[in-house]
Design a protein around this motif. Structure first.
Motif, short mmCIF file in Angstrom:
data_model
loop_
_atom_site.label_atom_id
_atom_site.label_comp_id
_atom_site.label_asym_id
_atom_site.label_seq_id
_atom_site.Cartn_x
_atom_site.Cartn_y
_atom_site.Cartn_z
N PHE A 318 55.67 24.09 45.83
CA PHE A 318 57.05 23.67 45.98
C PHE A 318 57.51 23.45 47.43
N GLN A 319 56.59 23.56 48.41
CA GLN A 319 56.92 23.27 49.81
C GLN A 319 55.87 22.32 50.39
N PRO A 320 55.75 21.09 49.84
CA PRO A 320 54.72 20.17 50.34
C PRO A 320 55.10 19.62 51.72
N ILE A 321 54.09 19.25 52.50
CA ILE A 321 54.34 18.60 53.79
C ILE A 321 53.87 17.16 53.78
N ALA A 322 53.16 16.76 52.73
CA ALA A 322 52.69 15.38 52.59
C ALA A 322 53.16 14.86 51.23
N PRO A 323 53.99 13.81 51.20
CA PRO A 323 54.45 13.28 49.91
C PRO A 323 53.36 12.45 49.24
N GLY A 324 53.54 12.27 47.95
CA GLY A 324 52.60 11.43 47.22
C GLY A 324 51.66 12.23 46.34
N GLU A 325 50.91 11.47 45.53
CA GLU A 325 49.99 12.09 44.57
C GLU A 325 48.54 11.75 44.90
N THR A 326 48.26 11.25 46.11
CA THR A 326 46.90 10.87 46.47
C THR A 326 46.06 12.10 46.75
N PRO A 327 44.74 11.98 46.67
CA PRO A 327 43.87 13.13 46.99
C PRO A 327 44.09 13.64 48.42
N ASP A 328 44.32 12.73 49.37
CA ASP A 328 44.54 13.17 50.76
C ASP A 328 45.83 13.98 50.88
N ALA A 329 46.90 13.52 50.21
CA ALA A 329 48.17 14.24 50.27
C ALA A 329 48.02 15.62 49.64
N ARG A 330 47.34 15.70 48.51
CA ARG A 330 47.15 17.01 47.87
C ARG A 330 46.31 17.93 48.73
N ALA A 331 45.29 17.38 49.39
CA ALA A 331 44.45 18.20 50.27
C ALA A 331 45.27 18.74 51.45
N THR A 332 46.18 17.91 51.96
CA THR A 332 47.04 18.35 53.08
C THR A 332 47.97 19.48 52.64
N ASN A 333 48.45 19.41 51.41
CA ASN A 333 49.40 20.41 50.93
C ASN A 333 48.72 21.74 50.57
N ARG A 334 47.41 21.72 50.33
CA ARG A 334 46.69 22.98 50.07
C ARG A 334 46.38 23.62 51.43
N ARG A 335 47.15 24.68 51.77
CA ARG A 335 47.05 25.19 53.13
C ARG A 335 47.49 26.64 53.20
N ILE A 336 47.11 27.27 54.34
CA ILE A 336 47.60 28.59 54.73
C ILE A 336 48.27 28.41 56.08
N GLU A 337 49.55 28.80 56.17
CA GLU A 337 50.31 28.67 57.41
C GLU A 337 50.53 30.04 58.04
N LEU A 338 50.38 30.09 59.37
CA LEU A 338 50.61 31.32 60.13
C LEU A 338 51.77 31.08 61.08
N LYS A 339 52.74 31.98 61.06
CA LYS A 339 53.90 31.84 61.96
C LYS A 339 54.19 33.18 62.60
N LEU A 340 54.26 33.19 63.94
CA LEU A 340 54.63 34.37 64.71
C LEU A 340 56.15 34.38 64.86
N THR A 341 56.82 35.37 64.28
CA THR A 341 58.28 35.38 64.28
C THR A 341 58.78 36.81 64.37
N GLU A 342 60.11 36.99 64.34
CA GLU A 342 60.72 38.31 64.35
C GLU A 342 61.03 38.76 62.94
N LYS A 343 61.14 40.08 62.76
CA LYS A 343 61.48 40.60 61.44
C LYS A 343 62.92 40.27 61.13
#
Length: 343
Positions: A318-343
């Motif tokens: 539910f938080q895609p970064i690449a629109p569309g239904e192509t294999p490339d778009a789906r591969a881009t959306n399958r991801r692990i994101e790391l963010k350094l932030t404050e509590k």
């Protein structure tokens, strides 16, 4: 690579005491600013609360005094009307007396009757005078009470003006403290951004130079294929290697971040929009994305990263970064994101 580690150890041995002194000084300064702000907020809150109560009492007194003044004005008007009526009656009585006296002097009418009539009129006149004098006394008393009420109203208005001035000064102090706090918070955010940039720079140096490991905005993004087999939340050997490098960089950075910065590394799991069959280990993409984020967090904890500095979250598809239904778009959306932030 071993040579770089040796050089870092040498630098750490040479500069660490000075760095600790600088961090201690910064921590004491920030704690002092925050303590002053908290004490100021507490004192100003008490002052403002007391001011509101005083204003409420003063407004109530003004309302009561205004009502009393209106009543006294009405009573004063009634008494003035009574005095006017009594004076008119007195004038009429004096006219009657004059006429009777004239009749007596002229010898018309009986002298005894005239004397009695004169006595009665004289007594009535005296009574009217007494009533008039009492009415005048009451009018004077009412005037004194009205003057006293006006003095009280003036005192209340002066107290209101003083309270409003005090409130204005308090608001100015609050605004000044708020500005100082905003400046302090902005400085902390800038400092955290600097450490985030250092962290991402180190990750660029130590992680493999691959297209499926990249920086997007304020996040470091791993494509899921680098870390996990398809449909699984178990780190593969290659993923463990990359996460081990990340853990080492994170532990080095943790030594440099001041203790007053309450930072965390947030690990977000994302999948594509292809639904799972529901017959495997995970029923849907929510569970798969959450399990992958938790798997990364547990691996980092196993590498020595403190658990209270890690957060795992799953977002499914539910938080895609690449629109569309192509294999490339789906591969881009399958991801692990790391963010350094404050509590």
């Amino acid at each position: 690579m071993a040579l770089a580690r040796n050089r870092r150890r040498e630098r750490s041995v040479d500069y660490w005491p000075g760095f600790v002194d600088a961090l201690s000084t910064l921590l004491i300064s920030i704690m002092f600013v925050l303590t002053v702000f908290v004490v100021g907020q507490f004192i100003l809150s008490r002052e403002i609360t007391g001011r509101d109560e005083v204003l409420s009492r003063l407004n109530s007194q003004i309302n009561e005094l205004t009502q009393l003044l209106a009543l006294e004005k009405g009573s004063n008007q009634d008494l003035q009307d009574s005095v006017a009526n009594l004076q008119a009656s007195l004038a009429s009585a004096e006219g009657d007396r004059s006429r009777l006296q004239a009749l007596l002097n002229a010898g018309s009418g009986g002298q005894d009757a005239a004397q009695k009539r004169i006595g009665a009129m004289t007594q009535e006149l005296d009574e009217q005078k007494q009533v008039s004098e009492r009415a005048l006394s009451q009018v004077e008393l009412l005037n004194q009470q009205i003057a006293a009420l006006r003095s009280q109203i003036a005192a209340v208005e002066a107290a209101l003006q003083a309270s409003e001035e005090k409130d204005r000064v308090s608001q100015t102090k609050i605004a000044d403290l708020g500005s100082r706090l905003n400046v302090a918070l902005a400085a902390r955010v800038q400092e955290l951004n600097r450490y985030r940039s250092d962290f991402f720079g180190r990750l660029r140096e130590i992680l493999s130079d691959r297209e499926n490991i990249r920086i997007v905005g304020d996040r470091f993004v791993f494509q899921s294929e680098v870390l996990f087999p398809s449909g699984s939340a178990d780190l593969n050997p290659e993923g463990q290697t990359e996460m081990g490098k990340l853990a080492a960089a994170l532990l080095d950075l943790a030594k440099e971040i001041p203790p007053e910065i309450n930072w965390v590394l947030r690990v977000d799991g994302h999948t594509d929009n292809v639904p799972l069959a529901g017959t495997g280990r995970y029923r849907d993409n929510w569970e798969l994305s959450s399990a992958r984020a938790i798997s990364v967090v547990k691996f980092l904890i196993g590498q020595g990263v403190p658990a209270d500095r890690l957060v795992a979250a799953g977002f499914g598809e539910f938080q895609p970064i690449a629109p569309g239904e192509t294999p490339d778009a789906r591969a881009t959306n399958r991801r692990i994101e790391l963010k350094l932030t404050e509590k």
